[in-house]
Design a protein around this motif. Sequence first.
Motif, PDB file in Angstrom:
ATOM      1  N   MET A  12       0.836  -1.199   0.000  1.00 13.21           N
ATOM      2  CA  MET A  12       0.000   0.000   0.000  1.00 13.21           C
ATOM      3  C   MET A  12       0.872   1.250   0.000  1.00 13.21           C
ATOM      4  N   PRO A  13       0.317   2.380  -0.476  1.00 10.07           N
ATOM      5  CA  PRO A  13       1.129   3.606  -0.505  1.00 10.07           C
ATOM      6  C   PRO A  13       1.611   4.055   0.883  1.00 10.07           C
ATOM      7  N   ARG A  14       0.871   3.687   1.930  1.00  7.50           N
ATOM      8  CA  ARG A  14       1.247   4.010   3.319  1.00  7.50           C
ATOM      9  C   ARG A  14       1.415   5.498   3.588  1.00  7.50           C
ATOM     10  N   SER A  15       0.699   6.328   2.884  1.00  3.53           N
ATOM     11  CA  SER A  15       0.714   7.762   3.141  1.00  3.53           C
ATOM     12  C   SER A  15      -0.487   8.329   2.408  1.00  3.53           C
ATOM     13  N   VAL A  16      -1.261   9.141   3.128  1.00  2.82           N
ATOM     14  CA  VAL A  16      -2.485   9.670   2.516  1.00  2.82           C
ATOM     15  C   VAL A  16      -2.136  10.536   1.317  1.00  2.82           C
ATOM     16  N   VAL A  17      -1.123  11.382   1.484  1.00  2.00           N
ATOM     17  CA  VAL A  17      -0.741  12.287   0.395  1.00  2.00           C
ATOM     18  C   VAL A  17      -0.288  11.483  -0.817  1.00  2.00           C
ATOM     19  N   LEU A  18       0.554  10.485  -0.565  1.00  2.00           N
ATOM     20  CA  LEU A  18       1.053   9.670  -1.664  1.00  2.00           C
ATOM     21  C   LEU A  18      -0.096   8.961  -2.373  1.00  2.00           C
TER      22      LEU A  18
END
Lengths: 350, 254
Positions: free
Chosen positions: A10-16
Amino acid sequence: MIKAVLSGDMPRSVVLASILGLILFCLALAPFLFPGVRTVDTAARICVFVVLVASYDLLLGYGGIVSFAHTMFFGIGAYGVALASTHLGRGFDALAGGALAGAGVAAALAFVIGLFSLRVRAIFFAMITLAVASAVAVLVSQLSGLTGGEDGLTFQTPRELGPAFKFGDELFGVKLNGKLLSYYLVFTGSLILFLLMLRVVNSPFGRVLQAIRENDFRAEAIGYRVVRYRVAATCLSAAVAALAGSLYAIWLRYVGPDTTLSMEIMIDILLMVVIGGMGTMYGAVIGATVLVLAQNYLQNLMGAAGSAIEGLPVLPQLLDADRWLLWLGVLFILSVYFFPTGIVGRLRRS
Amino acid sequence: MTSPILATEGLTVRFGGHVAVDAVSCAFQTGELTAIVGPNGAGKTTYFNLISGQIPASAGRVLLRGRDLSGQSVSQRTRAGIGRAFQLTNLFPNLSVLENVRLVVQSNAGQGMNLWSMASRHAELTEAAEAILTRVRLIGNRDQTVSELSHGNQRKLEVALLIALDPAVYMFDEPTAGMSVDEAPVVLDLIAELKEQRDRTILLVEHKMDVIRTLADRIIVLHNGALAADGDPATVMASDVVQEAYMGRELEDV
């Protein structure tokens, strides 16, 4: 479901996640959101480069192997499609055959280079790839009877992929023609290849590659045959780069040394991997998007900015459209300085 | 006496004119814990390197279960059953503690060339790795990056990787070097546990004489690369030559 498609990475960052979602959305609907020959061309170029850069990331970011032959593999795929279409006629069978043959040749060549040079130190591999890539580039420009030399080859793709083929009237003001189909072929192909690579880096094999990058000595001492893994990664990466080249050739309906084999593209790939973030896969998406957009639009943007501040001293000269390469360089230096782990690395940390 | 699991025959390595390991012939039995002692530079670590294959021998052979290992790579020897923990910590620094151990478990499971399944879905590998971490008391650091671990914990992880590998022949190269008094017993207890199993062969390079006295079934002494003494601990430690020349002051406070 999403987790399975992304292989648990998963990207593991909301922004990403938002940025990636936005890029996917824009690319998926590019012909409708940004109609225009140049914008759609830019979108297709981004799709192809995402795959190309991701395949390089598999090698550099996960395997820790430096190669300068990545454009060579890219070119082999592109020329594969071009040669097959030229000699077998304009058919989907020629496209598929050319792409598969290109991927096969690329993997075989990578296997030979890898077997000879990856046994020794990794730096040796980098040097060999540089030599082989230069030799192939010279060969392609000299064998003009086969490859068209410096002029390259213009060829015809199936009628269904050309602008003359119409399968409907208009949708949201966009002509439903073969060019649109061609874009979606490139987009879908790129998406599938990218997800496949995401799968590979998150497999047990991908973990071994990371271990080898971290400490090849210990990887060997816990029972992994390091050479085998490095060669396998090189072949896989070469094959995917070739397939990206095939997609690019199908889109352009042209191949030439400048569009596929040049050292400039190799440097672009390196920049994209570093700016996006090595060893993350998602970095390829962001790096390719940022750099392709900058290459295509920075000049315009600066031209606009330059004329907006006309009259002020010095500044208009600095922002002159002809200086765009200088600013691209500055942007690159700044991004490496402030985001040593790339944009993705930075976003995941915060 | 049964046939030895591991044997070296005239094992020698020369670096230029310097003979680092000089014709060492020695056989090791299953279930036996052998301590290898000698002053610094005696060739203990080099002897290990020759057995595990990190450096090629100039002469002589290494035999595992009677089979000559000459020409076999480190990874081949590892899979054949020779495992090694290193004197200088030698880990995967930017991966998590769990991932370090899981890589070893995955190697044993022969899953390395699996390109398709998701590594995170292999619950059996994760569970096996967690069990090892519990044994070395690192389970609390499971998700930490290795480079952030304290020196003592890195040493524990070094040992954990070898225990996860679970080879027929364990080679420990100063496993407690640089560990605090509180931490060392964890590692020594693990080695004692392995010894109790009596189905593993353990080679231990160690300087601390109290450790050797409690653990070793046998001591071999290397001096200038050559085998200087070999026998049960009491005999070897009592021999005057060994005491004076190779143990020096370390034995005085015994």
